[in-house]
Scaffold this active site. Structure first.
Site, mmCIF file in Angstrom:
data_model
loop_
_atom_site.group_PDB
_atom_site.id
_atom_site.type_symbol
_atom_site.label_atom_id
_atom_site.label_comp_id
_atom_site.label_asym_id
_atom_site.label_seq_id
_atom_site.Cartn_x
_atom_site.Cartn_y
_atom_site.Cartn_z
ATOM 1 N N TYR A 170 -2.190 -0.892 10.181
ATOM 2 C CA TYR A 170 -2.232 -1.146 8.736
ATOM 3 C C TYR A 170 -0.991 -0.596 8.047
ATOM 4 O O TYR A 170 -0.331 -1.301 7.274
ATOM 5 C CB TYR A 170 -3.497 -0.521 8.144
ATOM 6 C CG TYR A 170 -3.617 -0.700 6.656
ATOM 7 C CD1 TYR A 170 -4.012 -1.921 6.112
ATOM 8 C CD2 TYR A 170 -3.341 0.351 5.777
ATOM 9 C CE1 TYR A 170 -4.127 -2.089 4.742
ATOM 10 C CE2 TYR A 170 -3.457 0.185 4.410
ATOM 11 C CZ TYR A 170 -3.851 -1.025 3.893
ATOM 12 O OH TYR A 170 -3.956 -1.189 2.526
ATOM 13 N N SER A 187 0.846 -1.191 0.000
ATOM 14 C CA SER A 187 0.000 0.000 0.000
ATOM 15 C C SER A 187 0.880 1.239 0.000
ATOM 16 O O SER A 187 1.995 1.215 0.553
ATOM 17 C CB SER A 187 -0.898 0.022 1.244
ATOM 18 O OG SER A 187 -1.609 1.253 1.344
#
Length: 248
Positions: A154, A140
């Site tokens: 995350y 990401s």
């Protein structure tokens, strides 16, 4: 074989029932690959597989048992493994729970490592100097730069995915297995639904992207197919942002 061909390859896409995983799976199916998708919810993954024309393998990759179950069903040769299954968690700093780190580390990092480990014999069976086997991890841009949202576990886990990608790439290169990562920006997915389902917020997100739009399915599928084809055979250990320029 043409430069961007993946025809005839056996491709495994985890978290393939929706979002980015579905985009990638659909792209490989359209390009002539034999695709196996996994997800935790059996009904959902079976429905997606029927719609795309690929094979469904229900599995919970946050557990050793789920990883073993998936590996046992796959063919003896796996040309491409796409480690996409993942989760996110947002909460204010003072309220951020410890179990969020445990859950996201288990799915986003340990799951990637141990499924790759389990499938090494199948990846080795597909590997050659001319056409390496491929592992593609989905990271990401939140693992490349500090995100605006409070998703501490995350972003930390996705940064871990990026380093794990590089470490595995160095280890597996002599065996003709490449390991690369894609770092997506904003795409239609369950993780981004909270922002993209509201038109006003969606416009704000799109406006923050230098190219001025949300990512499309072909953007994601194209990056994965590139890495899996002859065109990407000499890349390993790379982290490719597919984010419309956000990480520039």
């Amino acid at each position: 074989m043409t430069l961007f061909s993946v025809e005839g390859k056996n491709v495994v896409v985890t978290g393939g029932s929706r979002g980015i995983g579905r985009m990638i799976a659909a792209g490989f199916v359209a390009a002539g690959a034999t695709v196996y998708i996994s997800a935790r919810k059996a009904a959902e993954v079976s429905k997606t597989a029927a719609e795309l024309g690929c094979e469904a393998v229900p599995a919970d990759l946050s557990t050793p048992e789920g990883i073993t179950a998936l590996a046992s069903i796959l063919p003896e040769r796996v040309d491409v493994l796409v480690n996409n299954a993942g989760a996110t968690w947002g909460a204010p700093l003072e309220e951020y729970p410890e179990h969020a780190f445990d859950k996201l580390w288990g799915i986003n990092v340990k799951g990637v490592f141990y499924l790759t480990q389990q499938l090494l014999p199948r990846l080795r069976a597909a590997a050659s100097a001319e056409d390496p086997a491929r592992v593609i991890n989905i990271g990401s841009i939140d693992g490349l730069r500090v995100p605006s949202m409070e998703n501490y576990a995350y972003s930390a886990a996705k940064a871990g995915v990026h380093m794990l990608t590089r470490h595995l790439a160095r280890q597996l290169a002599p065996e003709h297995i490449t390991v690369n990562a894609i770092a997506p920006g904003p795409f239609e997915s369950k993780m981004m639904a909270f922002a993209l389902n509201d038109p006003a917020t969606r416009d704000l997100v799109a406006g923050s992207v230098p190219l001025g739009r949300i990512g499309r399915p072909d953007d994601m599928a194209g990056a994965a197919i590139f890495l899996a084809s002859r065109a990407g055979a000499y890349l390993t250990g790379t982290i490719i942002p597919v984010d419309g320029g956000i990480s520039c």
